[in-house]
Design an enzyme around this catalytic site. Structure first.
Site, PDB file in Angstrom:
ATOM      1  N   CYS B 116       0.868  -0.617  -0.043  1.00 48.35           N
ATOM      2  CA  CYS B 116      -0.202  -0.042   0.099  1.00 48.35           C
ATOM      3  C   CYS B 116       0.484   0.951  -0.130  1.00 48.35           C
ATOM      4  CB  CYS B 116      -1.004  -0.150   1.197  1.00 48.35           C
ATOM      5  SG  CYS B 116      -1.652   1.486   1.483  1.00 48.35           S
ATOM      6  N   LEU B 117       0.999   2.184  -1.297  1.00 46.29           N
ATOM      7  CA  LEU B 117       2.138   3.067  -1.195  1.00 46.29           C
ATOM      8  C   LEU B 117       0.859   4.581  -0.597  1.00 46.29           C
ATOM      9  CD1 LEU B 117       3.029   2.162  -4.547  1.00 46.29           C
ATOM     10  CD2 LEU B 117       3.878   2.134  -2.950  1.00 46.29           C
TER      11      LEU B 117
END
Lengths: 291, 170
Positions: B116-117
């Protein structure tokens, strides 16, 4: 929409499988076809496009409408790419990461903005983000917001398919203030997606070729019969005077809201009231029985 | 955005020229060559800066990439496999990098190990597409993610060093 069907006993099933089971129990007369895969990969995307163009009610025909209920930007872009290429009308829906806003959007390739025509739209929150964001936490999830958006989406679908009411091109939902902004966005001639640009050209051509329809004022013809042997007249059940007497003042309401009926301030005493009586309740009851 | 070191590293990666995705039969091979050129340059730069931290390779048509990345923490080297598919909407959307071994160990990850960025990544990618490529994805996406997550996972005991990977500082 994509997770509202899950029930505890369905743990382990994919979202589409659980959705099919739950929906089939609600209405067994609906036909379902489920696929559980990532539509953004090359191989799946081809299959995905094929099902849109051939998976209609009659196999081989395209579907009538595509509803996007996915939860990420990449999947939406993939759907957008497919629908632009196929000229497929679709509705996109979504709920924000903080779960306090959502939206639905009708996309007609070439006519309205496609999903890539503008950067992602955000329903203004007017709240201090700090009250919502917490360190280390990515996204919130409120099935209530999702339920509202799902309801708005399906309502829009019904209006579109059954042709009643006004179909919204874009309808937002701001849950914090209960605000529902709506608007329509035209296609962007410089859209990144070349199929969107191509659809825009085709749409312009079609519009130019359509014969201009003149708006004619329809005059309601007063019905006149040739003879009226019995002298029948149509009158209102209530006379104007009676209507005046029965109406009270309507409260001052904003546009779009009205009262079902009004009550006049003064109730004119127009009839006889019962008399004073010395009789007791038991005596009156006995009197009744003797009748 | 990321810190100065990351920004500097990214600015040195060559930008790509061809706007083509995997469905573009005529132009994709050219784009693929550019991707490899940028990646090779980036790895060479990393080696020179004594910060060689990943290797990547693809299948024949460049749609599926696999490799390894490593992270040095307290003089120990931790190695992880990584993988991703190039999506049909590339390069307008970035691939979702997955580190399968860490699946379920951190909240900053989706099912299957997709990292998850931060919310900065997507607008940054959108603004720079199609000039950004896989090398930029590594530098701006996976690199910072490892820098934040790995020490945290180690301190929580969720990642344990494998034997035989001891590496002393130069």
């Amino acid at each position: 929409m994509n997770r509202l069907f899950f029930q505890p006993h369905q743990a382990g099933l994919s979202k589409v499988e659980a959705a099919e089971h739950t929906l089939r129990n609600i209405n067994p007369d609906v036909t379902f076809e489920t696929h559980n895969y990532n539509i953004t990969t090359m191989e799946n995307f081809t299959h995905f496009m094929d099902r849109i163009s051939h998976g209609g009610l009659e196999e081989g025909k395209p579907v009538d409408l595509v509803l996007s209920c996915v939860d990420n930007f990449e999947a939406r872009m993939a759907i957008n790419t497919a629908c632009n290429e196929l000229g497929q009308i679709w509705m996109e829906s979504g709920v924000s990461e903080n779960a306090v806003s959502g939206h639905i959007q009708l996309i007609i390739p070439g006519e309205t903005a496609c999903f890539a025509c503008a950067p992602p739209l955000v329903v203004a929150a007017n709240i201090d983000e700090k009250t919502l964001k917490r360190e280390g936490v990515c996204a919130a999830s409120l099935p209530t917001t999702m339920g509202v958006v799902a309801g708005l989406l399906v309502q829009n679908v019904l209006k579109y398919l059954l042709q009643f009411g006004t179909v919204s091109y874009y309808l937002g939902y701001n849950a914090m203030q209960d605000f529902f902004p709506s608007m329509a966005m035209k296609a962007n001639p410089q859209c990144n997606d070349r199929y969107c640009r191509r659809q825009q050209e085709e749409y312009k051509k079609k519009e130019a070729e359509r014969p201009k329809v003149e708006v004619v004022q329809e005059e309601e013809e007063v019905v006149v019969h040739e003879d009226n042997e019995w002298g029948i007249e149509v009158v209102s059940e209530v006379t104007d005077a009676e209507l005046q007497a029965a109406s009270g003042t309507a409260p001052d309401l904003p546009e779009g809201i009205t009262v079902a009926y009004t009550i006049p301030a003064e109730t004119a005493a127009s009839g006889e009231t019962v008399e004073e009586t010395e009789q007791s309740l038991e005596e009156l009851m006995a009197q009744m029985r003797k009748l | 955005m990321a810190d100065d070191a990351t920004r500097r590293a990214v600015s040195q990666i060559p930008l790509l020229k061809t706007h083509a995705g995997p469905r573009d039969r005529s132009l994709w091979p050219l784009r693929l060559k550019e991707e490899y050129q940028a990646l090779i340059k980036f790895v060479e730069q990393n080696k020179e800066a004594d910060n060689d931290w990943f290797r990547l390779e693809s299948n024949a048509d460049g749609t599926r990439w696999t490799g390894t990345c490593w992270f040095i923490h307290d003089l120990l080297r931790y190695e992880f496999r990584l993988e991703f598919d190039v999506p049909v909407t590339y390069p307008d959307t970035a691939p979702e990098v997955a580190v399968p071994e860490l699946d379920g160990k951190t909240a900053k990850m989706y099912r299957g190990g997709k990292i998850c960025l931060t919310e900065h990544f997507a607008p940054l990618w959108a603004r720079n597409a199609p000039r950004f490529g896989l090398a930029h994805l590594m530098a701006l996406g996976l690199g910072p993610w490892l820098a934040v997550e790995v020490p945290d996972l180690i301190s929580k005991g969720l990642v344990v060093h494998k034997e035989g990977q001891r590496e002393t500082a130069e």
